[in-house]
Write a protein that holds these residues in place. Sequence first.
Motif, PDB file in Angstrom:
ATOM      1  N   UNK A 147       1.230  15.982  30.657  1.00 17.32           N
ATOM      2  CA  UNK A 147       1.720  17.428  29.498  1.00 17.32           C
ATOM      3  C   UNK A 147       2.108  16.835  28.296  1.00 17.32           C
ATOM      4  N   UNK A 148       1.588  18.273  27.160  1.00 17.11           N
ATOM      5  CA  UNK A 148       0.976  17.743  26.614  1.00 17.11           C
ATOM      6  C   UNK A 148       1.933  18.606  25.329  1.00 17.11           C
ATOM      7  N   UNK A 149       2.640  17.923  24.695  1.00 19.24           N
ATOM      8  CA  UNK A 149       4.089  19.069  23.275  1.00 19.24           C
ATOM      9  C   UNK A 149       2.542  19.972  22.413  1.00 19.24           C
ATOM     10  N   UNK A 150       2.275  20.795  21.656  1.00 22.06           N
ATOM     11  CA  UNK A 150       1.720  21.134  20.560  1.00 22.06           C
ATOM     12  C   UNK A 150       2.949  21.301  19.223  1.00 22.06           C
ATOM     13  N   UNK A 151       2.390  20.682  17.757  1.00 21.72           N
ATOM     14  CA  UNK A 151       3.486  21.631  17.228  1.00 21.72           C
ATOM     15  C   UNK A 151       2.374  22.648  16.921  1.00 21.72           C
TER      16      UNK A 151
ATOM     17  N   UNK B  24       4.429  24.422  23.379  1.00 21.49           N
ATOM     18  CA  UNK B  24       4.962  24.691  21.419  1.00 21.49           C
ATOM     19  C   UNK B  24       5.727  24.704  21.045  1.00 21.49           C
ATOM     20  N   UNK B  25       5.342  23.676  20.054  1.00 20.15           N
ATOM     21  CA  UNK B  25       7.379  23.763  19.162  1.00 20.15           C
ATOM     22  C   UNK B  25       6.653  24.580  17.426  1.00 20.15           C
ATOM     23  N   UNK B  26       7.036  25.698  17.848  1.00 21.53           N
ATOM     24  CA  UNK B  26       7.068  26.708  16.692  1.00 21.53           C
ATOM     25  C   UNK B  26       8.593  27.603  15.926  1.00 21.53           C
ATOM     26  N   UNK B  27       8.300  28.199  15.178  1.00 19.16           N
ATOM     27  CA  UNK B  27       9.038  29.096  14.513  1.00 19.16           C
ATOM     28  C   UNK B  27       9.355  30.480  14.788  1.00 19.16           C
ATOM     29  N   UNK B  28      10.917  29.924  15.048  1.00 16.48           N
ATOM     30  CA  UNK B  28      10.820  31.654  16.187  1.00 16.48           C
ATOM     31  C   UNK B  28      10.414  32.843  15.812  1.00 16.48           C
ATOM     32  N   UNK B  29       9.339  32.837  14.444  1.00 14.60           N
ATOM     33  CA  UNK B  29       8.839  33.974  14.320  1.00 14.60           C
ATOM     34  C   UNK B  29       7.395  34.640  15.010  1.00 14.60           C
ATOM     35  N   UNK B  30       6.920  33.333  15.638  1.00 17.36           N
ATOM     36  CA  UNK B  30       5.753  32.833  15.867  1.00 17.36           C
ATOM     37  C   UNK B  30       6.117  33.218  17.672  1.00 17.36           C
TER      38      UNK B  30
ATOM     39  N   UNK C   2       7.148  34.948  19.876  1.00 20.01           N
ATOM     40  CA  UNK C   2       7.258  36.331  20.880  1.00 20.01           C
ATOM     41  C   UNK C   2       5.795  36.265  20.859  1.00 20.01           C
ATOM     42  N   UNK C   3       5.102  35.922  20.023  1.00 22.55           N
ATOM     43  CA  UNK C   3       3.616  35.695  20.948  1.00 22.55           C
ATOM     44  C   UNK C   3       3.103  34.242  22.164  1.00 22.55           C
ATOM     45  N   UNK C   4       3.098  33.111  21.402  1.00 22.67           N
ATOM     46  CA  UNK C   4       3.938  32.296  22.256  1.00 22.67           C
ATOM     47  C   UNK C   4       3.714  32.839  24.345  1.00 22.67           C
ATOM     48  N   UNK C   5       4.726  33.486  24.045  1.00 22.92           N
ATOM     49  CA  UNK C   5       5.556  34.354  25.496  1.00 22.92           C
ATOM     50  C   UNK C   5       4.337  35.031  26.269  1.00 22.92           C
ATOM     51  N   UNK C   6       3.644  35.033  25.988  1.00 22.39           N
ATOM     52  CA  UNK C   6       1.728  36.228  25.654  1.00 22.39           C
ATOM     53  C   UNK C   6       1.321  35.456  26.315  1.00 22.39           C
ATOM     54  N   UNK C   7       1.463  33.791  25.994  1.00 19.07           N
ATOM     55  CA  UNK C   7      -0.151  33.124  26.813  1.00 19.07           C
ATOM     56  C   UNK C   7      -0.341  32.676  27.596  1.00 19.07           C
ATOM     57  N   UNK C   8      -0.601  32.863  28.245  1.00 22.69           N
ATOM     58  CA  UNK C   8      -0.420  32.521  30.484  1.00 22.69           C
ATOM     59  C   UNK C   8      -0.677  30.766  29.906  1.00 22.69           C
ATOM     60  N   UNK C   9      -1.191  30.238  29.639  1.00 21.74           N
ATOM     61  CA  UNK C   9      -1.414  29.330  29.395  1.00 21.74           C
ATOM     62  C   UNK C   9      -0.507  28.055  28.953  1.00 21.74           C
TER      63      UNK C   9
ATOM     64  N   UNK D 205       3.385  27.065  28.511  1.00 22.57           N
ATOM     65  CA  UNK D 205       4.890  26.652  30.265  1.00 22.57           C
ATOM     66  C   UNK D 205       6.133  26.936  29.094  1.00 22.57           C
ATOM     67  N   UNK D 206       6.467  26.175  28.064  1.00 22.75           N
ATOM     68  CA  UNK D 206       7.246  26.696  27.525  1.00 22.75           C
ATOM     69  C   UNK D 206       7.292  26.219  25.746  1.00 22.75           C
TER      70      UNK D 206
END
Length: 344
Positions: free
Chosen positions: A5-9, A38-44, A46-53, A55-56
């Motif tokens: 399990x990998x966490x990206x800041x 991926x841990x990211x600000x709310x405004x980003x 929407x992008x992360x949720x379109x990245x199939x790689x 998980x959360x």
Amino acid sequence: MGSSRILIIGPSWVGDMLMSQSLYRQLKIQHPNCEIDVLAPDWCRGLIERMPEIANSIAMPVGHGSLQWGVRKRLAAVLEKRGYDQAIVLPNSFKSALIPWLAQIPLRTGWLGEMRYVLLNDPRKLDKAAFPRMVERYVALAGKGVRRASELPAIVPPRLTVSSEGQRTALAEFDLPPEGLVGLCPGAEFGPAKRWPDYHYAALASRLIADGKQVACFGSAKDAEVVETIREQLPDEQQAAFHGLAGRTSLPQAIDLLAACEAVVTNDSGLMHVAAAVETPLVALYGPTSPEFTPPLSDRAEVIRLIDGYLKVRKGEAEAGYHQSMIDIKPEQVLDALKRVLAQ
């Protein structure tokens, strides 16, 4: 590390977040069974949720540049229970490396910066000349011992998932045609120096509408004023074919609508990277910033820039703060470039 399990800041800006997807895609190539959050600000997000790689997507509750020690500590306690094997910290600040350290994630990887020796136990020393593009600096963190960009595997470009249903719904909501639509992205963070002048965008829009196209003008709420300025410069009979969307779409809607465009003309901005990631042909206009550092990662893009080097300016000396190198790019040049990317 195959099932780790990998966490990206994650980065704080849309364009940077898009470029970071090349890292996630590389991690999945190297470790197909790994789980990436991926841990990211709310405004980003929407992008992360379109990245199939990914998980959360985890909301970063702390504002950009803010310490808020108690908030970070509480989030770290939650993340510690998830049992991450590695954290990869993409921003270079001291604060961005705090949460993985507080969460006691065993392997904490990132480029050195702002006194992070204690917080990172897998630090990398960055030679900027050896990694001239930002995307290379991200992808280099997927492995060890990479000393220069030439030693990296081939960069896998960002690619966002497009929702066909979401696209149909958005086209109907904003009364846009499914064909013959050209997107304009006249905004850019950090001031007007990165922007092609509104009067050039208006001249281009007028030419496109005269050729039978409809024009959708994208941006955030901060760009609504310049979009309205462009619309006002069009002849009355053309304004019905101009659709000002700045501040009206969500980020997922903007993704789907940019994918619906037959081409996009854009400043160096986050939306430029979105258009590239949905494989829409695009013309990217650069002035003080450098396409050598943050180019659109697409083989369907043409870059126009009339100067060399990088200039750290946020406001040009010309009227309205435009940079002269952007003023010097003429609508005819952009129209010719549009024809070339469409012909590909």
